[in-house]
Design a protein around this motif. Structure first.
Motif, mmCIF file in Angstrom:
data_model
loop_
_atom_site.group_PDB
_atom_site.id
_atom_site.type_symbol
_atom_site.label_atom_id
_atom_site.label_comp_id
_atom_site.label_asym_id
_atom_site.label_seq_id
_atom_site.Cartn_x
_atom_site.Cartn_y
_atom_site.Cartn_z
ATOM 1 N N THR A 205 -12.987 14.351 80.783
ATOM 2 C CA THR A 205 -12.375 14.230 82.100
ATOM 3 C C THR A 205 -12.067 12.771 82.358
ATOM 4 O O THR A 205 -12.812 11.874 81.945
ATOM 5 C CB THR A 205 -13.307 14.753 83.213
ATOM 6 N N LYS A 206 -10.953 12.528 83.009
ATOM 7 C CA LYS A 206 -10.595 11.164 83.369
ATOM 8 C C LYS A 206 -9.773 11.189 84.641
ATOM 9 O O LYS A 206 -9.199 12.224 85.010
ATOM 10 C CB LYS A 206 -9.838 10.479 82.244
ATOM 11 N N ARG A 207 -9.721 10.082 85.305
ATOM 12 C CA ARG A 207 -9.020 9.986 86.566
ATOM 13 C C ARG A 207 -7.511 10.160 86.351
ATOM 14 O O ARG A 207 -6.940 9.657 85.400
ATOM 15 C CB ARG A 207 -9.303 8.629 87.192
ATOM 16 N N TYR A 208 -6.888 10.883 87.253
ATOM 17 C CA TYR A 208 -5.454 11.086 87.202
ATOM 18 C C TYR A 208 -4.776 9.972 87.999
ATOM 19 O O TYR A 208 -5.132 9.706 89.135
ATOM 20 C CB TYR A 208 -5.087 12.449 87.818
ATOM 21 N N HIS A 209 -3.820 9.316 87.378
ATOM 22 C CA HIS A 209 -3.065 8.248 88.045
ATOM 23 C C HIS A 209 -1.661 8.762 88.355
ATOM 24 O O HIS A 209 -0.929 9.156 87.455
ATOM 25 C CB HIS A 209 -2.986 7.010 87.143
#
Length: 75
Positions: free
Chosen positions: A67-71
């Protein structure tokens, strides 16, 4: 949302042209009681039996994704 006088409900209805605000009468006396057969598996259980592989979902491999932050600017 129930109106202040308790007579109507407003809600968003998703249609082919987008979202519409809808107003319907709020009449709990016309509601049908919930029964056990209203559960989701009763909607598709006959299809699982028809395919002949009722346990197909029990044998799926578990895969974990990072999971990673959506930009917004990059997306």
């Amino acid at each position: 949302m129930v109106t202040k006088d308790g007579k109507n409900i407003y809600y968003n209805n998703q249609g082919r042209d987008g979202m519409d605000v809808v107003k319907i009468p709020f009449d709990p006396s016309s509601w049908k009681p919930w029964t056990q057969r209203d559960q989701p598996q009763h909607n598709f259980g006959h299809l699982v039996e028809q395919e002949g592989r009722p346990s197909v979902l029990n044998n799926l491999q578990q895969q974990h994704y990072e999971t990673k932050r959506y930009h917004r600017w990059k997306g």
